[in-house]
Motif scaffolding. Structure first.
Motif, PDB file in Angstrom:
ATOM      1  N   ALA A 107      20.326-133.305  67.356  1.00 26.16           N
ATOM      2  CA  ALA A 107      21.781-133.131  67.318  1.00 26.16           C
ATOM      3  C   ALA A 107      22.278-132.412  68.566  1.00 26.16           C
ATOM      4  O   ALA A 107      23.331-132.755  69.123  1.00 26.16           O
ATOM      5  CB  ALA A 107      22.181-132.364  66.059  1.00 26.16           C
ATOM      6  N   ALA A 108      21.523-131.402  69.039  1.00 32.86           N
ATOM      7  CA  ALA A 108      21.918-130.681  70.255  1.00 32.86           C
ATOM      8  C   ALA A 108      21.845-131.602  71.477  1.00 32.86           C
ATOM      9  O   ALA A 108      22.692-131.526  72.378  1.00 32.86           O
ATOM     10  CB  ALA A 108      21.023-129.459  70.447  1.00 32.86           C
ATOM     11  N   TYR A 123      28.305-132.571  66.619  1.00 28.96           N
ATOM     12  CA  TYR A 123      27.844-131.676  65.561  1.00 28.96           C
ATOM     13  C   TYR A 123      28.208-130.237  65.898  1.00 28.96           C
ATOM     14  O   TYR A 123      28.164-129.832  67.056  1.00 28.96           O
ATOM     15  CB  TYR A 123      26.333-131.836  65.354  1.00 28.96           C
ATOM     16  CG  TYR A 123      25.966-133.292  65.155  1.00 28.96           C
ATOM     17  CD1 TYR A 123      26.297-133.951  63.981  1.00 28.96           C
ATOM     18  CD2 TYR A 123      25.354-134.029  66.176  1.00 28.96           C
ATOM     19  CE1 TYR A 123      26.013-135.292  63.808  1.00 28.96           C
ATOM     20  CE2 TYR A 123      25.057-135.375  66.015  1.00 28.96           C
ATOM     21  CZ  TYR A 123      25.400-135.998  64.828  1.00 28.96           C
ATOM     22  OH  TYR A 123      25.137-137.336  64.672  1.00 28.96           O
ATOM     23  N   LYS A 124      28.530-129.481  64.878  1.00 29.29           N
ATOM     24  CA  LYS A 124      28.970-128.098  65.045  1.00 29.29           C
ATOM     25  C   LYS A 124      27.745-127.192  65.040  1.00 29.29           C
ATOM     26  O   LYS A 124      27.392-126.583  64.030  1.00 29.29           O
ATOM     27  CB  LYS A 124      29.953-127.721  63.934  1.00 29.29           C
ATOM     28  CG  LYS A 124      30.797-126.494  64.234  1.00 29.29           C
ATOM     29  CD  LYS A 124      31.871-126.331  63.171  1.00 29.29           C
ATOM     30  CE  LYS A 124      32.813-125.188  63.510  1.00 29.29           C
ATOM     31  NZ  LYS A 124      33.899-125.055  62.495  1.00 29.29           N
ATOM     32  N   MET A 133      23.703-125.207  61.932  1.00 27.07           N
ATOM     33  CA  MET A 133      24.817-126.131  61.964  1.00 27.07           C
ATOM     34  C   MET A 133      25.823-125.793  60.878  1.00 27.07           C
ATOM     35  O   MET A 133      25.454-125.300  59.807  1.00 27.07           O
ATOM     36  CB  MET A 133      24.304-127.567  61.776  1.00 27.07           C
ATOM     37  CG  MET A 133      25.360-128.651  61.935  1.00 27.07           C
ATOM     38  SD  MET A 133      24.661-130.297  61.705  1.00 27.07           S
ATOM     39  CE  MET A 133      25.308-130.682  60.082  1.00 27.07           C
ATOM     40  N   GLU A 134      27.098-126.036  61.156  1.00 29.46           N
ATOM     41  CA  GLU A 134      28.157-125.897  60.169  1.00 29.46           C
ATOM     42  C   GLU A 134      28.811-127.254  59.942  1.00 29.46           C
ATOM     43  O   GLU A 134      28.697-128.162  60.764  1.00 29.46           O
ATOM     44  CB  GLU A 134      29.219-124.901  60.650  1.00 29.46           C
ATOM     45  CG  GLU A 134      28.710-123.494  60.891  1.00 29.46           C
ATOM     46  CD  GLU A 134      29.811-122.603  61.444  1.00 29.46           C
ATOM     47  OE1 GLU A 134      30.879-122.497  60.792  1.00 29.46           O
ATOM     48  OE2 GLU A 134      29.610-122.039  62.535  1.00 29.46           O
ATOM     49  N   LEU A 135      29.533-127.375  58.843  1.00 28.20           N
ATOM     50  CA  LEU A 135      30.292-128.588  58.568  1.00 28.20           C
ATOM     51  C   LEU A 135      31.609-128.549  59.336  1.00 28.20           C
ATOM     52  O   LEU A 135      32.193-127.488  59.548  1.00 28.20           O
ATOM     53  CB  LEU A 135      30.597-128.702  57.070  1.00 28.20           C
ATOM     54  CG  LEU A 135      29.412-128.746  56.113  1.00 28.20           C
ATOM     55  CD1 LEU A 135      29.915-128.771  54.671  1.00 28.20           C
ATOM     56  CD2 LEU A 135      28.528-129.947  56.382  1.00 28.20           C
ATOM     57  N   TRP A 136      32.082-129.731  59.760  1.00 30.77           N
ATOM     58  CA  TRP A 136      33.426-129.827  60.302  1.00 30.77           C
ATOM     59  C   TRP A 136      34.438-129.746  59.168  1.00 30.77           C
ATOM     60  O   TRP A 136      34.127-130.077  58.019  1.00 30.77           O
ATOM     61  CB  TRP A 136      33.622-131.147  61.041  1.00 30.77           C
ATOM     62  CG  TRP A 136      32.771-131.310  62.271  1.00 30.77           C
ATOM     63  CD1 TRP A 136      31.699-132.127  62.426  1.00 30.77           C
ATOM     64  CD2 TRP A 136      32.939-130.633  63.532  1.00 30.77           C
ATOM     65  NE1 TRP A 136      31.164-132.005  63.699  1.00 30.77           N
ATOM     66  CE2 TRP A 136      31.916-131.103  64.403  1.00 30.77           C
ATOM     67  CE3 TRP A 136      33.839-129.686  64.005  1.00 30.77           C
ATOM     68  CZ2 TRP A 136      31.775-130.652  65.705  1.00 30.77           C
ATOM     69  CZ3 TRP A 136      33.708-129.243  65.324  1.00 30.77           C
ATOM     70  CH2 TRP A 136      32.691-129.719  66.154  1.00 30.77           C
ATOM     71  N   HIS A 157      31.805-135.193  64.017  1.00 32.07           N
ATOM     72  CA  HIS A 157      33.203-135.028  64.437  1.00 32.07           C
ATOM     73  C   HIS A 157      33.861-136.388  64.599  1.00 32.07           C
ATOM     74  O   HIS A 157      33.241-137.345  65.078  1.00 32.07           O
ATOM     75  CB  HIS A 157      33.266-134.263  65.764  1.00 32.07           C
ATOM     76  CG  HIS A 157      34.639-133.779  66.113  1.00 32.07           C
ATOM     77  ND1 HIS A 157      35.589-134.580  66.700  1.00 32.07           N
ATOM     78  CD2 HIS A 157      35.238-132.565  65.941  1.00 32.07           C
ATOM     79  CE1 HIS A 157      36.696-133.895  66.889  1.00 32.07           C
ATOM     80  NE2 HIS A 157      36.513-132.668  66.431  1.00 32.07           N
ATOM     81  N   LYS A 158      35.114-136.473  64.247  1.00 32.42           N
ATOM     82  CA  LYS A 158      35.834-137.745  64.242  1.00 32.42           C
ATOM     83  C   LYS A 158      35.985-138.342  65.641  1.00 32.42           C
ATOM     84  O   LYS A 158      36.160-139.562  65.786  1.00 32.42           O
ATOM     85  CB  LYS A 158      37.225-137.574  63.620  1.00 32.42           C
ATOM     86  CG  LYS A 158      38.173-136.663  64.392  1.00 32.42           C
ATOM     87  CD  LYS A 158      39.502-136.516  63.685  1.00 32.42           C
ATOM     88  CE  LYS A 158      40.454-135.606  64.448  1.00 32.42           C
ATOM     89  NZ  LYS A 158      40.817-136.149  65.761  1.00 32.42           N
TER      90      LYS A 158
END
Length: 427
Positions: A107-108, A123-124, A133-136, A157-158
């Motif tokens: 993801a990074a 990704y957050k 990681m966190e949720l958007w 992310h959208k």
């Protein structure tokens, strides 16, 4: 089963459809080849493909692109040399696939692909000795089901351009027959319902996929030498390395730490694990030499009409995966170089040049060894260009560029150029 068509022949067939994106700084550039996955709105696999196996995945409501091959270790190394930090992948080398890569590290890496090319991170992620990681928020999250209703993917992310493929995106590219908006799927990612030919003996020169069928090939090959293609033109979605998919194993994507899934089987697994109904759960912080990744992306503007491919239907209407509104894609009412369909979906007024969206730009190395910066500029407005080394501090490097309602191209010398990121702003 032995195939009559060689790997070289398959590569020649699909080379025309594949398009490469370039990443990295000069001297450490690398490319990722993508193929378009169309037939938007196809149904999940319900066993209509004439084979023996199925699982209820593969329905995707929008076009997208997916990597032709697994990500090689060389791409990770060149990204690190171009400024990416804290991504670990150390099982293999060179053109062998990136193994020992945790889901979080994958993801990074994807986030770096996005940010280094001017897109929001997918990704957050936060790194404090290790990745988390966190949720958007719902407003920031990707909508898996464009049109009426909302089916949010809180992981992605959208506005992300590159991402780890969801399980549906991965499954469709691997097994769908690419025969229209259908529910027809193959049993194997080799465009066949017959058991692929694996590795029968040491040095076996002919195979459909790399897995154990009498001999275990413990060391992976280069990513371009992995067998025959899926119906969409991807290679290695059966065998070689397991591949992460983005989705939580239970499909909920409501807990950033829950187990993810892998598919496709690997070098030392049997035919059983190549089947379309096989999947495996692994923790996102787990690291395994035989798990790698493949990248997915939004589609390019193939027809050159100014509307990205995933936002169009076959009739040219604009449909955004993150917006339920639709509009004709062809008119440019205000003559500012942006099609009305794009402006409306982005909540801009097509009757005002002032509404033209900014920020559609790219940076690349051209044939004259210069940095080539392209950006869209509305007619009647002056622009300035800024650069940065860290995406935090910005320096204006050029003023008073007149907008012409189309793409503007500027060139900057590479020698002595420490700036890596560029953006355009209206004066």
């Amino acid at each position: 089963m032995k195939t009559g068509l060689t790997l070289a022949g398959m590569l020649a067939i699909f080379a025309l459809a594949a398009r490469a994106d370039t990443f990295g700084l000069p001297g450490n550039e690398f490319t990722i080849d993508f193929v378009n996955v169309g037939n938007a709105g196809n149904s999940d696999d319900a066993g209509a493909g004439g084979g023996l196996y199925f699982s209820s995945y593969g329905g995707v409501r929008y076009p997208y692109r997916i990597g032709v091959y697994e990500v090689p270790q060389s791409a990770i190394d060149k990204a690190a040399a171009s400024g990416m930090t804290n991504v670990v992948s150390d099982a293999w080398i060179g053109n062998q696939p990136a193994g020992n890569i945790r889901w979080y590290d994958a993801a990074a890496f994807v986030n770096w692909l996005n940010v280094s090319t001017g897109h929001p991170p997918a990704y957050k992620m936060t790194f404090l000795g290790s990745w988390s990681m966190e949720l958007w928020s719902p407003a920031e999250s990707w909508d898996n089901d464009p049109g009426p209703g909302v089916e949010l993917n809180r992981y992605r992310h959208k506005d992300a351009w590159y991402f780890i493929p969801s399980e549906d995106e991965w499954y469709k590219a691997a097994f769908h027959k690419n025969d229209g908006v259908t529910a027809n799927y193959w049993d194997y990612a080799t465009a066949s319902n017959e058991i692929p030919d694996g590795m029968d003996f040491s040095g076996d020169p002919q195979y459909d996929a790399i897995f154990e069928q009498g001999f275990i090939q413990w060391i992976p090959f280069g990513i371009t030498h992995v067998g025959v293609a899926s119906a969409y033109g991807t290679f290695g979605q059966n065998g070689h390395l397991w591949e992460w998919f983005e989705s939580a194993f239970d499909g909920s994507n409501d807990d950033p730490s829950e187990v993810r899934g892998v598919r496709g089987g690997d070098l030392d697994s049997s035919e059983y694990f190549q089947r379309s109904d096989l999947r495996r759960a692994d923790p996102p912080g787990g690291s395994y030499a035989h798990i790698g990744l493949r990248i997915a992306s939004l589609a390019k503007d193939t027809d050159g009409d100014g509307v990205p491919d995933p936002y169009e239907t076959g009739t040219g209407a604009f449909i955004s995966p993150n917006n339920t509104g639709t509009s004709p894609a062809d008119p440019d009412t205000d003559d500012d170089g942006y099609l009305d369909g794009f402006e409306i979906a982005a909540r801009f007024d097509p009757n005002s040049a002032a509404s033209t969206p900014d920020g559609l730009w790219s940076v690349r190395l051209n044939v004259h060894a210069e940095l080539e910066y392209r950006f869209n500029a509305a007619k009647g407005f002056p622009y300035r260009i800024q650069s940065s080394t860290d995406l935090r501090s910005w320096m204006t490097i050029e003023l008073g560029i007149p907008g012409k309602g189309r793409e503007i191209i500027r060139y900057y010398p590479i020698e002595g150029q420490e700036r890596r990121f560029f953006r355009s702003r209206r004066n």
